[in-house]
Scaffold this active site. Structure first.
Site, mmCIF file in Angstrom:
data_model
loop_
_atom_site.group_PDB
_atom_site.id
_atom_site.type_symbol
_atom_site.label_atom_id
_atom_site.label_comp_id
_atom_site.label_asym_id
_atom_site.label_seq_id
_atom_site.Cartn_x
_atom_site.Cartn_y
_atom_site.Cartn_z
ATOM 1 N N TRP A 1 3.969 1.600 8.774
ATOM 2 C CA TRP A 1 5.433 1.586 8.732
ATOM 3 C C TRP A 1 5.914 1.896 7.322
ATOM 4 O O TRP A 1 6.914 2.598 7.125
ATOM 5 C CB TRP A 1 5.969 0.219 9.175
ATOM 6 C CG TRP A 1 7.459 0.166 9.241
ATOM 7 C CD1 TRP A 1 8.247 0.413 10.326
ATOM 8 C CD2 TRP A 1 8.364 -0.175 8.169
ATOM 9 N NE1 TRP A 1 9.579 0.257 10.003
ATOM 10 C CE2 TRP A 1 9.665 -0.098 8.685
ATOM 11 C CE3 TRP A 1 8.185 -0.531 6.835
ATOM 12 C CZ2 TRP A 1 10.800 -0.368 7.917
ATOM 13 C CZ3 TRP A 1 9.301 -0.796 6.057
ATOM 14 C CH2 TRP A 1 10.593 -0.721 6.595
ATOM 15 N N HIS A 2 5.204 1.388 6.332
ATOM 16 C CA HIS A 2 5.635 1.585 4.948
ATOM 17 C C HIS A 2 5.361 2.992 4.446
ATOM 18 O O HIS A 2 6.012 3.428 3.479
ATOM 19 C CB HIS A 2 4.959 0.564 4.033
ATOM 20 C CG HIS A 2 5.607 -0.784 4.067
ATOM 21 N ND1 HIS A 2 5.275 -1.757 4.988
ATOM 22 C CD2 HIS A 2 6.591 -1.321 3.298
ATOM 23 C CE1 HIS A 2 6.014 -2.828 4.784
ATOM 24 N NE2 HIS A 2 6.825 -2.591 3.772
ATOM 25 N N GLY A 3 4.434 3.689 5.038
ATOM 26 C CA GLY A 3 4.174 5.047 4.586
ATOM 27 C C GLY A 3 3.103 5.732 5.402
ATOM 28 O O GLY A 3 2.145 5.093 5.847
#
Length: 469
Positions: A318-320
């Site tokens: 989700w963060h990258g």
């Protein structure tokens, strides 16, 4: 458009505020329509070509909410199809390039065109899915007015960088909120404090962080390797918590009350506690919509371990869209399982040393989070653990150049505000204490407004890190 810009503060927000409050409060749908129009313009300003994507996401979740409501035929099927449609949009726009690059690394070329990441897609996609899932569970009523669903998903304060707002949190306020002077005043103070976090602390510390991470990993010393994650962690905190403060404050000005997204994470005495205090809306989203539906801790130890691995791999992704983010998520997964099954009881006995343990783990993780590649992160961690010369003149330069703002950031990350408020409230029978409690934050926020204006005039360095998510 970012909150910490002239265009937002002096044009977009000023015009919206005047038009909104000129409209009589009884014209609730009119005010909602005005907010929706400005919210869509706010999103289109950052990329008009992505506005259709936003509208498609709204339509998917509006129709999905109606079809997945309890009592509907094939309710579960419609729920799964709606979630799949959301994930398909998110997967294509955020992860198509990642998949293509991963296969290319093993010499398999997939015909995937270059895809540009739409701003805030992770945030509004998760909000849309939470609405449909809550409706299917009977925790929220399906909304038949599409403009209200659109306002919930597109509401500009939290649209592009959170917090991730549940529909159940603001469903009633979309229809029945009561704007008042007290909320507007408190929201303004909250916004200005968040603006100062962003312009003064995040931007000031971020220059140092960028310069250190631009140094090749093999050229780092031990002290530089630690200063990089420390500075980036503070930049990340003040950037994102500052944005959350501004979003919560803006929402409050218009009668919406979003839940808190940060609670002084750097005072945590375990990694588990840190994640209860950091990006609360995301952690609770994965808990309620992934971990618990997978079975949580109810189906035995092997299944619990599997569930934790899934959740934290997804949290990393989700963060990258890169393997270093996946490893970052799995790093925290390993720490959390260690705290839960191995050293958790011993950790509770460490007292303040638990803070040191947590901060060491956090900063080691940021080598993975901020490093552009896994190899760079490995080189930085090697240096952090002593595999490099201890110090050189570059460390002295960075401390002399940025030491003041770094120290200010460390102090500002502590719950000093809470300590002062508690001290004053314990003496609330004294007129002076009451005066400071009421007027202190307001006067301080006005001072911060002056400082922020100077920063806006004098600096062009103004990124928002979480916009890329």
């Amino acid at each position: 458009m970012v909150f910490s810009s002239y265009n937002f503060i002096f044009l977009f927000f000023t015009i919206l505020m005047v038009l909104y409050f000129l409209m009589p409060p009884r014209w609730r749908e009119g005010r909602n329509l005005l907010l929706l129009a400005f919210s869509l313009f706010f999103y289109a300003y950052s990329g008009l070509k992505f506005l259709p994507l936003m509208l498609v996401s709204i339509a998917i979740n509006y129709v999905g909410g109606l079809l997945a409501a309890p009592g509907r035929q094939r309710q579960k099927l419609w729920l799964y199809l709606t979630v799949a449609a959301n994930l398909a949009l998110l997967g294509w726009f955020k992860y198509a390039n990642f998949v293509g690059d991963s296969f290319a690394a093993i010499h398999i070329n997939l015909p995937i065109p270059e895809v540009v990441l739409p701003i805030g897609i992770s945030f509004f996609t998760f909000q849309g899915m939470s609405y449909v899932i809550d409706v299917s569970r009977g925790e929220a009523e399906p909304e038949y007015n599409p403009l209200r669903v659109a306002l919930y998903i597109a509401l500009f304060p939290q649209l592009v960088a959170g917090p991730i707002v549940r529909y159940t949190t603001i469903a009633d306020e979309i229809v029945n909120r009561k704007e008042n002077l007290s909320d507007f005043s408190d929201g303004t103070v909250r916004f200005l404090f968040g603006l100062a976090k962003k312009l003064v602390l995040a931007n000031g510390i971020g220059i140092m962080s960028d310069q250190i991470y631009a140094i090749p990993a093999q050229s780092l010393t031990v002290t530089l390797a630690w200063l990089g994650p420390i500075s980036h962690g503070l930049q990340l905190y003040f950037d994102f918590s500052g944005y959350s403060d501004m979003a919560i404050g803006l929402g409050q000005m218009f009668g919406f009350h979003f839940l808190e997204n940060f609670n002084y994470p750097f005072i945590s005495r375990s990694v588990a506690e840190l994640w209860r205090r950091w990006h609360i809306s995301l952690s609770s989203w994965f808990r309620d919509y992934v971990y618990i539906p997978l079975g949580g801790s109810r189906k035995g130890l092997p299944r619990q371990v599997f569930n934790l691995v899934v959740v934290w791999a997804l949290t990393g992704l989700w963060h990258g869209a890169a393997w270093n983010f996946v490893l970052w998520g799995l790093f925290f997964c390993a720490l959390l399982m260690g705290e839960r099954f191995l050293w958790g009881k011993a950790l509770k006995k460490l007292g303040i040393l638990g803070n040191l343990y947590t901060l060491i783990c956090w900063n080691l993780s940021l080598a993975l989070f901020r490093g552009d590649t896994v190899s760079y992160a490995a080189g930085m961690i090697k240096a952090m653990l002593g595999g490099a010369p201890f110090m050189d003149r570059r460390t002295t330069y960075f401390l002399l150049e940025y030491g003041a703002v770094l120290l200010l950031g460390i102090v500002a990350s502590l719950p000093i505000k809470v300590w002062v408020q508690n001290w004053l409230q314990a003496r609330a029978d004294r007129p002076t204490a009451q005066l400071v409690l009421i007027w202190g934050p307001k006067l301080l926020s006005l001072g911060l407004l002056v400082v922020c204006y100077i920063k806006l005039v004098s600096s062009t360095f103004n990124p928002f890190i979480y916009f890329r998510f």
